[in-house]
Design a protein around this motif. Sequence first.
Motif, PDB file in Angstrom:
ATOM      1  N   GLY A   1      80.542  17.338   7.907  1.00  0.00           N
ATOM      2  CA  GLY A   1      79.244  17.548   7.267  1.00  0.00           C
ATOM      3  C   GLY A   1      78.073  17.145   8.131  1.00  0.00           C
ATOM      4  N   PRO A   2      77.200  16.285   7.591  1.00  0.00           N
ATOM      5  CA  PRO A   2      75.973  15.952   8.317  1.00  0.00           C
ATOM      6  C   PRO A   2      76.137  14.842   9.358  1.00  0.00           C
ATOM      7  N   PHE A   3      77.340  14.360   9.575  1.00  0.00           N
ATOM      8  CA  PHE A   3      77.561  13.244  10.478  1.00  0.00           C
ATOM      9  C   PHE A   3      77.889  13.750  11.875  1.00  0.00           C
ATOM     10  N   TYR A   4      77.096  13.317  12.851  1.00  0.00           N
ATOM     11  CA  TYR A   4      77.257  13.772  14.229  1.00  0.00           C
ATOM     12  C   TYR A   4      77.582  12.603  15.146  1.00  0.00           C
ATOM     13  N   GLY A   5      78.324  12.910  16.193  1.00  0.00           N
ATOM     14  CA  GLY A   5      78.607  11.951  17.232  1.00  0.00           C
ATOM     15  C   GLY A   5      78.283  12.556  18.590  1.00  0.00           C
ATOM     16  N   SER A   6      78.043  11.709  19.547  1.00  0.00           N
ATOM     17  CA  SER A   6      77.698  12.158  20.899  1.00  0.00           C
ATOM     18  C   SER A   6      78.885  12.774  21.619  1.00  0.00           C
ATOM     19  N   TYR A   7      78.576  13.756  22.453  1.00  0.00           N
ATOM     20  CA  TYR A   7      79.519  14.398  23.355  1.00  0.00           C
ATOM     21  C   TYR A   7      78.772  14.475  24.681  1.00  0.00           C
ATOM     22  N   VAL A   8      79.084  13.524  25.567  1.00  0.00           N
ATOM     23  CA  VAL A   8      78.348  13.387  26.819  1.00  0.00           C
ATOM     24  C   VAL A   8      79.253  13.765  27.990  1.00  0.00           C
ATOM     25  N   ILE A   9      78.919  14.851  28.644  1.00  0.00           N
ATOM     26  CA  ILE A   9      79.669  15.285  29.827  1.00  0.00           C
ATOM     27  C   ILE A   9      79.046  14.557  31.015  1.00  0.00           C
ATOM     28  N   PHE A  10      79.768  13.578  31.577  1.00  0.00           N
ATOM     29  CA  PHE A  10      79.175  12.776  32.642  1.00  0.00           C
ATOM     30  C   PHE A  10      79.685  13.139  34.029  1.00  0.00           C
ATOM     31  N   GLU A  11      80.706  13.967  34.105  1.00  0.00           N
ATOM     32  CA  GLU A  11      81.091  14.567  35.379  1.00  0.00           C
ATOM     33  C   GLU A  11      81.711  15.916  35.059  1.00  0.00           C
TER      34      GLU A  11
ATOM     35  N   ALA B   1      69.083   7.442   8.930  1.00  0.00           N
ATOM     36  CA  ALA B   1      68.582   7.837  10.250  1.00  0.00           C
ATOM     37  C   ALA B   1      69.041   6.859  11.328  1.00  0.00           C
ATOM     38  N   LEU B   2      68.969   5.580  11.036  1.00  0.00           N
ATOM     39  CA  LEU B   2      69.391   4.579  12.015  1.00  0.00           C
ATOM     40  C   LEU B   2      70.893   4.621  12.245  1.00  0.00           C
ATOM     41  N   THR B   3      71.648   4.780  11.173  1.00  0.00           N
ATOM     42  CA  THR B   3      73.102   4.827  11.291  1.00  0.00           C
ATOM     43  C   THR B   3      73.543   6.064  12.047  1.00  0.00           C
ATOM     44  N   LEU B   4      73.042   7.216  11.656  1.00  0.00           N
ATOM     45  CA  LEU B   4      73.441   8.456  12.310  1.00  0.00           C
ATOM     46  C   LEU B   4      72.897   8.532  13.725  1.00  0.00           C
ATOM     47  N   GLY B   5      71.714   8.031  13.943  1.00  0.00           N
ATOM     48  CA  GLY B   5      71.124   8.034  15.278  1.00  0.00           C
ATOM     49  C   GLY B   5      71.931   7.208  16.249  1.00  0.00           C
ATOM     50  N   GLY B   6      72.561   6.126  15.758  1.00  0.00           N
ATOM     51  CA  GLY B   6      73.372   5.280  16.600  1.00  0.00           C
ATOM     52  C   GLY B   6      74.583   6.000  17.146  1.00  0.00           C
ATOM     53  N   CYS B   7      75.043   7.025  16.448  1.00  0.00           N
ATOM     54  CA  CYS B   7      76.191   7.804  16.884  1.00  0.00           C
ATOM     55  C   CYS B   7      75.809   8.823  17.941  1.00  0.00           C
TER      56      CYS B   7
ATOM     57  N   PHE C   1      84.622  15.190  32.554  1.00  0.00           N
ATOM     58  CA  PHE C   1      84.782  13.821  32.078  1.00  0.00           C
ATOM     59  C   PHE C   1      83.789  13.673  30.933  1.00  0.00           C
ATOM     60  N   VAL C   2      84.269  13.276  29.758  1.00  0.00           N
ATOM     61  CA  VAL C   2      83.448  13.269  28.547  1.00  0.00           C
ATOM     62  C   VAL C   2      83.539  11.921  27.856  1.00  0.00           C
ATOM     63  N   SER C   3      82.392  11.447  27.370  1.00  0.00           N
ATOM     64  CA  SER C   3      82.380  10.228  26.557  1.00  0.00           C
ATOM     65  C   SER C   3      81.745  10.533  25.211  1.00  0.00           C
ATOM     66  N   GLY C   4      81.912   9.587  24.314  1.00  0.00           N
ATOM     67  CA  GLY C   4      81.232   9.634  23.027  1.00  0.00           C
ATOM     68  C   GLY C   4      80.054   8.682  23.063  1.00  0.00           C
ATOM     69  N   PRO C   5      79.678   8.124  21.908  1.00  0.00           N
ATOM     70  CA  PRO C   5      78.489   7.288  21.829  1.00  0.00           C
ATOM     71  C   PRO C   5      78.645   5.881  22.419  1.00  0.00           C
ATOM     72  N   ASP C   6      79.886   5.466  22.651  1.00  0.00           N
ATOM     73  CA  ASP C   6      80.102   4.124  23.195  1.00  0.00           C
ATOM     74  C   ASP C   6      81.357   4.134  24.068  1.00  0.00           C
TER      75      ASP C   6
END
Length: 172
Positions: free
Chosen positions: A105-115, A10-16, A125-130
Amino acid sequence: MRRCLALFAALTLGGCLGMPKNVSPVSGFELSRYLGKWHEIARLDHSFERGMERVTAEYSLREDGGVAVKNRGFLAAKQEWKEAAGKAFFVEEPSTGYLKVSFFGPFYGSYVIFELDKEQYQYAFVSGPDHSYLWLLSRTPTVNKELLARFVEQARQRGFDTSKLIYVKQQP
């Protein structure tokens, strides 16, 4: 032991699923207008896209309410096309441009549309988790100099290393 593994996962996947400091997702997002084909104009380097040209992403609705994702790019060194299929779901409410995307599979990463061009939905304009994940997407294979300059400046102000941007070759 199972609880420890579950907590670790949960902590590892949540960080993504986080987002970089100084990055906030757009509000007033309309998925129906975002669906369709996008061209990758610029990005930061990653092994999964290294050496690729003519990169596109195509988004469509899934039966389960999520988003089907198909990324495609031409690997110039091997003279072949590569494709990856994934799925995405909203992290928050559907009017916020913040999704989680999975290609593995069950591993997710962020897709953040910031503009986003909220009038015509012509660029995003898109970023990921970092700060190591960044993309400029457009409905067209090229963009004007003003938009590209705004992307670079907005990304720089948010802490991305814009000196490492790759400008994607879209034409053969």
